[in-house]
Scaffold this motif. Structure first.
Motif, PDB file in Angstrom:
ATOM      1  N   TYR A   1       6.533  -2.222  -6.301  1.00 59.27           N
ATOM      2  CA  TYR A   1       5.643  -1.523  -7.211  1.00 59.27           C
ATOM      3  C   TYR A   1       4.059  -0.882  -7.191  1.00 59.27           C
ATOM      4  O   TYR A   1       4.422  -0.705  -7.912  1.00 59.27           O
ATOM      5  CB  TYR A   1       5.827  -2.585  -8.291  1.00 59.27           C
ATOM      6  CG  TYR A   1       5.408  -1.702  -9.612  1.00 59.27           C
ATOM      7  CD1 TYR A   1       6.152  -1.073 -10.334  1.00 59.27           C
ATOM      8  CD2 TYR A   1       4.734  -2.797 -10.465  1.00 59.27           C
ATOM      9  CE1 TYR A   1       5.636  -0.709 -11.230  1.00 59.27           C
ATOM     10  CE2 TYR A   1       3.971  -2.423 -11.414  1.00 59.27           C
ATOM     11  CZ  TYR A   1       4.455  -0.892 -12.096  1.00 59.27           C
ATOM     12  OH  TYR A   1       4.396  -0.592 -13.062  1.00 59.27           O
ATOM     13  N   LEU A   2       3.212  -1.774  -6.889  1.00 63.95           N
ATOM     14  CA  LEU A   2       1.833  -1.374  -6.571  1.00 63.95           C
ATOM     15  C   LEU A   2       1.595  -0.407  -6.304  1.00 63.95           C
ATOM     16  O   LEU A   2       0.898   0.331  -5.908  1.00 63.95           O
ATOM     17  CB  LEU A   2       1.331  -3.026  -6.844  1.00 63.95           C
ATOM     18  CG  LEU A   2       1.565  -4.353  -7.381  1.00 63.95           C
ATOM     19  CD1 LEU A   2       0.606  -5.074  -6.625  1.00 63.95           C
ATOM     20  CD2 LEU A   2       0.229  -3.643  -9.147  1.00 63.95           C
ATOM     21  N   ARG A   3       2.298   0.079  -4.905  1.00 68.08           N
ATOM     22  CA  ARG A   3       2.105   0.685  -3.677  1.00 68.08           C
ATOM     23  C   ARG A   3       2.581   1.939  -4.840  1.00 68.08           C
ATOM     24  O   ARG A   3       1.875   3.550  -4.070  1.00 68.08           O
ATOM     25  CB  ARG A   3       2.894   0.223  -2.465  1.00 68.08           C
ATOM     26  CG  ARG A   3       2.112   1.135  -1.395  1.00 68.08           C
ATOM     27  CD  ARG A   3       1.356   1.439  -1.265  1.00 68.08           C
ATOM     28  NE  ARG A   3       0.849   2.894  -0.399  1.00 68.08           N
ATOM     29  CZ  ARG A   3      -0.658   3.274  -0.568  1.00 68.08           C
ATOM     30  NH1 ARG A   3      -2.098   2.854  -0.831  1.00 68.08           N
ATOM     31  NH2 ARG A   3      -0.531   4.166   1.088  1.00 68.08           N
ATOM     32  N   ARG A   4       3.549   2.225  -5.344  1.00 72.01           N
ATOM     33  CA  ARG A   4       4.224   3.472  -6.327  1.00 72.01           C
ATOM     34  C   ARG A   4       3.319   3.807  -6.388  1.00 72.01           C
ATOM     35  O   ARG A   4       2.950   5.050  -6.951  1.00 72.01           O
ATOM     36  CB  ARG A   4       5.539   2.764  -6.364  1.00 72.01           C
ATOM     37  CG  ARG A   4       5.732   3.949  -6.968  1.00 72.01           C
ATOM     38  CD  ARG A   4       7.071   4.111  -7.600  1.00 72.01           C
ATOM     39  NE  ARG A   4       8.075   5.236  -8.059  1.00 72.01           N
ATOM     40  CZ  ARG A   4       9.199   5.659  -8.598  1.00 72.01           C
ATOM     41  NH1 ARG A   4      10.061   4.677  -8.102  1.00 72.01           N
ATOM     42  NH2 ARG A   4       9.759   6.721  -8.456  1.00 72.01           N
ATOM     43  N   VAL A   5       2.032   2.609  -7.631  1.00 63.25           N
ATOM     44  CA  VAL A   5       1.704   2.824  -8.794  1.00 63.25           C
ATOM     45  C   VAL A   5       0.344   3.674  -7.541  1.00 63.25           C
ATOM     46  O   VAL A   5       0.272   4.411  -8.419  1.00 63.25           O
ATOM     47  CB  VAL A   5       1.258   1.425  -9.409  1.00 63.25           C
ATOM     48  CG1 VAL A   5       0.257   2.006 -10.224  1.00 63.25           C
ATOM     49  CG2 VAL A   5       2.354   1.117  -9.473  1.00 63.25           C
ATOM     50  N   GLN A   6      -0.319   3.273  -6.952  1.00 58.00           N
ATOM     51  CA  GLN A   6      -1.214   3.349  -6.074  1.00 58.00           C
ATOM     52  C   GLN A   6      -1.113   4.914  -6.089  1.00 58.00           C
ATOM     53  O   GLN A   6      -2.075   5.622  -5.627  1.00 58.00           O
ATOM     54  CB  GLN A   6      -1.938   2.511  -5.337  1.00 58.00           C
ATOM     55  CG  GLN A   6      -2.711   1.590  -5.825  1.00 58.00           C
ATOM     56  CD  GLN A   6      -2.461   0.298  -4.413  1.00 58.00           C
ATOM     57  OE1 GLN A   6      -1.714   0.348  -3.298  1.00 58.00           O
ATOM     58  NE2 GLN A   6      -3.333  -0.775  -4.906  1.00 58.00           N
ATOM     59  N   LEU A   7       0.315   5.513  -5.140  1.00 63.15           N
ATOM     60  CA  LEU A   7       0.376   6.855  -4.544  1.00 63.15           C
ATOM     61  C   LEU A   7       0.703   7.970  -5.892  1.00 63.15           C
ATOM     62  O   LEU A   7      -0.258   8.394  -5.383  1.00 63.15           O
ATOM     63  CB  LEU A   7       1.547   6.622  -4.285  1.00 63.15           C
ATOM     64  CG  LEU A   7       1.758   5.652  -2.491  1.00 63.15           C
ATOM     65  CD1 LEU A   7       3.356   5.578  -2.220  1.00 63.15           C
ATOM     66  CD2 LEU A   7       1.045   6.630  -1.836  1.00 63.15           C
ATOM     67  N   GLU A   8       0.823   7.034  -6.899  1.00 65.86           N
ATOM     68  CA  GLU A   8       0.825   8.016  -7.482  1.00 65.86           C
ATOM     69  C   GLU A   8      -0.310   8.325  -8.815  1.00 65.86           C
ATOM     70  O   GLU A   8      -0.455   9.569  -8.772  1.00 65.86           O
ATOM     71  CB  GLU A   8       1.926   7.609  -9.084  1.00 65.86           C
ATOM     72  CG  GLU A   8       3.412   8.175  -8.519  1.00 65.86           C
ATOM     73  CD  GLU A   8       4.428   6.802  -9.881  1.00 65.86           C
ATOM     74  OE1 GLU A   8       3.946   6.564 -10.949  1.00 65.86           O
ATOM     75  OE2 GLU A   8       5.508   7.007  -9.930  1.00 65.86           O
ATOM     76  N   ALA A   9      -0.957   7.455  -9.192  1.00 67.57           N
ATOM     77  CA  ALA A   9      -2.166   7.599  -9.276  1.00 67.57           C
ATOM     78  C   ALA A   9      -3.376   8.862  -8.573  1.00 67.57           C
ATOM     79  O   ALA A   9      -4.268   9.284  -8.883  1.00 67.57           O
ATOM     80  CB  ALA A   9      -3.054   6.269  -9.121  1.00 67.57           C
ATOM     81  N   ALA A  10      -3.168   8.336  -7.305  1.00 62.11           N
ATOM     82  CA  ALA A  10      -3.768   9.512  -5.441  1.00 62.11           C
ATOM     83  C   ALA A  10      -3.338  10.452  -5.640  1.00 62.11           C
ATOM     84  O   ALA A  10      -3.980  11.758  -5.838  1.00 62.11           O
ATOM     85  CB  ALA A  10      -3.685   8.890  -4.542  1.00 62.11           C
TER      86      ALA A  10
END
Length: 263
Positions: free
Chosen positions: A36-45
């Motif tokens: 979940y945290l990695r997906r949030v990072q990718l979406e923010a980028a």
């Protein structure tokens, strides 16, 4: 680039490198907190640095129902400025009327209306103008027909603001009808029928004022001051009625910047 973004937008929570499986797929729902945290990072980028809202000015203008002006009232004609004692007496009288309306509202609401009284719906602007002012004034007809001398035709003359009528009006209706009549007054002359209804509606207006009502009563006071200056015949009764409206708005409803200063 990512390090520069982190300097401008520091992380709220320290999130290190996520230990993810080799088959991690960011397009499927996350199965673990790390995913979940990695997906949030990718979406923010992937978010753009600057976002511009697309606004349709035509729709924006239609939604603007409240307009507030800071301009004050025009001073009364020379010799017609009300005294402070007179203004204080009008405020005291008005306060007593409001108390009586509130005290007996339930009683008057329970009274039956005459069969010829049909109150318009709240959103029926033209219906309320005819109801309050009468079809004759609404249609600007000055002549009387012979059969009108036999009795009062309220459809043509307008219904007075009886307690049995105004007690049935909730705050939304009071505000709406007040707006309809003030809009009418913005282009028409001041009449006794209009004055009686404006007084009654102000007596039913609850405090603290909603923003819409606040704007409306200020608009009313300014319009009264304009008409007062333009009163050619210096009709004392007419000017007194206009002074009364300004007095109630400014001194009872605390719009002191609109108040008449005693001469």
């Amino acid at each position: 680039m990512e390090s520069a973004l982190e300097e401008l937008m520091p992380r709220l929570l320290p999130v290190g490198d996520c230990d993810l499986p080799e088959d991690f797929d960011p397009t499927v729902p996350p199965r673990t907190p790390q995913e979940y945290l990695r997906r949030v990072q990718l979406e923010a980028a992937q978010c753009p640095d600057v976002v511009v809202a697309q606004i349709d000015p035509k729709k924006l203008r239609k939604k603007q129902t409240v307009s507030i002006s800071i301009s004050g009232c025009q001073p009364a004609p020379e010799g017609y400025s009300p005294s402070l004692k007179w203004q204080q007496q009008q405020v005291a009288n008005f306060s007593a009327v409001r108390q009586n309306v509130n005290k007996h509202r339930n009683h008057w609401r329970s009274q039956h209306l005459d069969s010829n009284v049909t109150m318009p719906k709240s959103e029926d602007e033209e219906g309320w103008k005819k109801f309050c002012l009468g079809e004759r004034l609404y249609s600007e007809i000055d002549t009387l027909s012979d059969n009108e001398n036999l009795g009062i035709d309220y459809i043509k003359m307008g219904f007075p603001p009886l307690l049995s009528i105004v007690s049935r009006m909730n705050q939304a209706t009071v505000t709406s009808v007040l707006e309809y009549l003030i809009n009418w007054f913005g282009e028409k002359k001041f009449t006794p029928e209009l004055g009686r209804w404006l007084y009654a509606l102000l007596a039913c207006l609850e405090k603290p004022l909603l923003p819409e009502a606040h704007s409306l009563i200020r608009q009313l006071a300014r319009r009264c001051s304009e008409v007062r200056v333009l009163e050619e015949n210096r009709n004392e009764e007419q000017i007194s009625a206009l002074n009364l409206m300004i007095c109630l708005v400014s001194r009872y409803f605390d719009q002191r910047d609109l108040a008449d200063e005693p001469s």
